[in-house]
Enzyme design. Sequence first.
Site, PDB file in Angstrom:
ATOM      1  N   HIS A 155       0.840  -1.210   0.000  1.00  0.00           N
ATOM      2  CA  HIS A 155       0.000   0.000   0.000  1.00  0.00           C
ATOM      3  C   HIS A 155       0.874   1.259   0.000  1.00  0.00           C
ATOM      4  CE1 HIS A 155      -3.583   2.373   1.335  1.00  0.00           C
ATOM      5  NE2 HIS A 155      -2.659   3.093   1.922  1.00  0.00           N
ATOM      6  N   GLU A 156       1.859   1.282   0.883  1.00  0.00           N
ATOM      7  CA  GLU A 156       2.738   2.456   0.952  1.00  0.00           C
ATOM      8  C   GLU A 156       3.609   2.553  -0.308  1.00  0.00           C
ATOM      9  OE1 GLU A 156       2.248   4.759   3.099  1.00  0.00           O
ATOM     10  OE2 GLU A 156       0.830   3.535   4.246  1.00  0.00           O
ATOM     11  N   HIS A 159       1.918   4.427  -2.933  1.00  0.00           N
ATOM     12  CA  HIS A 159       2.040   5.877  -2.709  1.00  0.00           C
ATOM     13  C   HIS A 159       3.392   6.372  -3.204  1.00  0.00           C
ATOM     14  CE1 HIS A 159      -1.535   6.422  -0.344  1.00  0.00           C
ATOM     15  NE2 HIS A 159      -1.156   5.581   0.590  1.00  0.00           N
ATOM     16  N   ASP A 166      -4.587   8.311  -0.986  1.00  0.00           N
ATOM     17  CA  ASP A 166      -5.815   7.833  -0.364  1.00  0.00           C
ATOM     18  C   ASP A 166      -6.880   8.872  -0.611  1.00  0.00           C
ATOM     19  OD1 ASP A 166      -4.815   5.518   0.880  1.00  0.00           O
ATOM     20  OD2 ASP A 166      -3.916   6.737   2.444  1.00  0.00           O
TER      21      ASP A 166
END
Length: 252
Positions: A155-156, A159, A166
């Site tokens: 998830h990170e 980014h 998000d």
Amino acid sequence: MVFSRWLLLMVLQFLHGATGTMVKLNNGGFEDIVIAINPAVAEDNKIVDNIKDMIKEASAYLFSATEQRFYFKSVKVVIPLTWAAKPEYDRVTIESYDKADVIVAKPYLKYGDDPYTLQYGGCGEQGRYIHFTPNFLTNDSLHAVYGSRGRVFVHEWAHLRWGVFDEYNNDAPFYTTGIKQAEATRCSANVSGQYIFPISPGKTRKCKVESRTQLYEAGCQFIPDKTQTAQASIMYLQSFSSVSMCNINLKL
Ligand SMILES: *[C@@H]1O[C@H](CO)[C@@H](O)[C@H](O)[C@H]1NC(C)=O
Ligand SMILES: *[C@@H]1O[C@H](CO)[C@@H](O)[C@H](O)[C@H]1NC(C)=O
């Protein structure tokens, strides 16, 4: 099979000035990711062990979630000189804390143990680094809060690498781009899809743009196309995980 190569390094010095990632993407494998432990972090071998487990899990997860497009191939863990030396540690060459893609450091007050990625670019631009706290990496009771570390890492990584944000934007699932034109709020905007309004089970029609709001009517859903560019494909990760990826409103 997905595998990762390890290199454990001790920091000889901190190079200041030069910053920037050394990560290369080679046939879908991300190479030379640098994970650096801040010298102020107390020695704890569990941190290094759990980083390895995290990346292994993340690699398998990224691989399956991106339909075998991406995985993590090699990672360098930069260990502070203040920690006891071990035979498996190499001396550091050019890696440094300043250049790390991922840092392990005490929490900033604002975030506590929340993992986060420093992003100051716009949608689609690479972030600066991912921050994990020692507690996040060693305290298993935090799984209940954040999900497994491997999934959090992916998830990170989305980014950091793809500049997704998000956008828990159920309040504003659409934005207008002109007269009678609207788009689903999503990142990146390159994610293509259809705007579908469900009429009855199994039956849909195209959504209408309301002239009053210049937005799609309430109940309209954005359905991403199955085939996306490689960068956009990361968006689908959310459907594999309770850790939502970029745009939760893609699921509506
Ligand atoms: C989106 O598409 C445009 C035009 O095709 C391209 O220039 C841009 O790099 C893409 N952005 C991302 C994040 O993929
Ligand atoms: C683990 O984290 C929880 C929640 O932040 C905290 O209450 C607990 O004291 C931590 N345990 C250890 C061993 O640090």
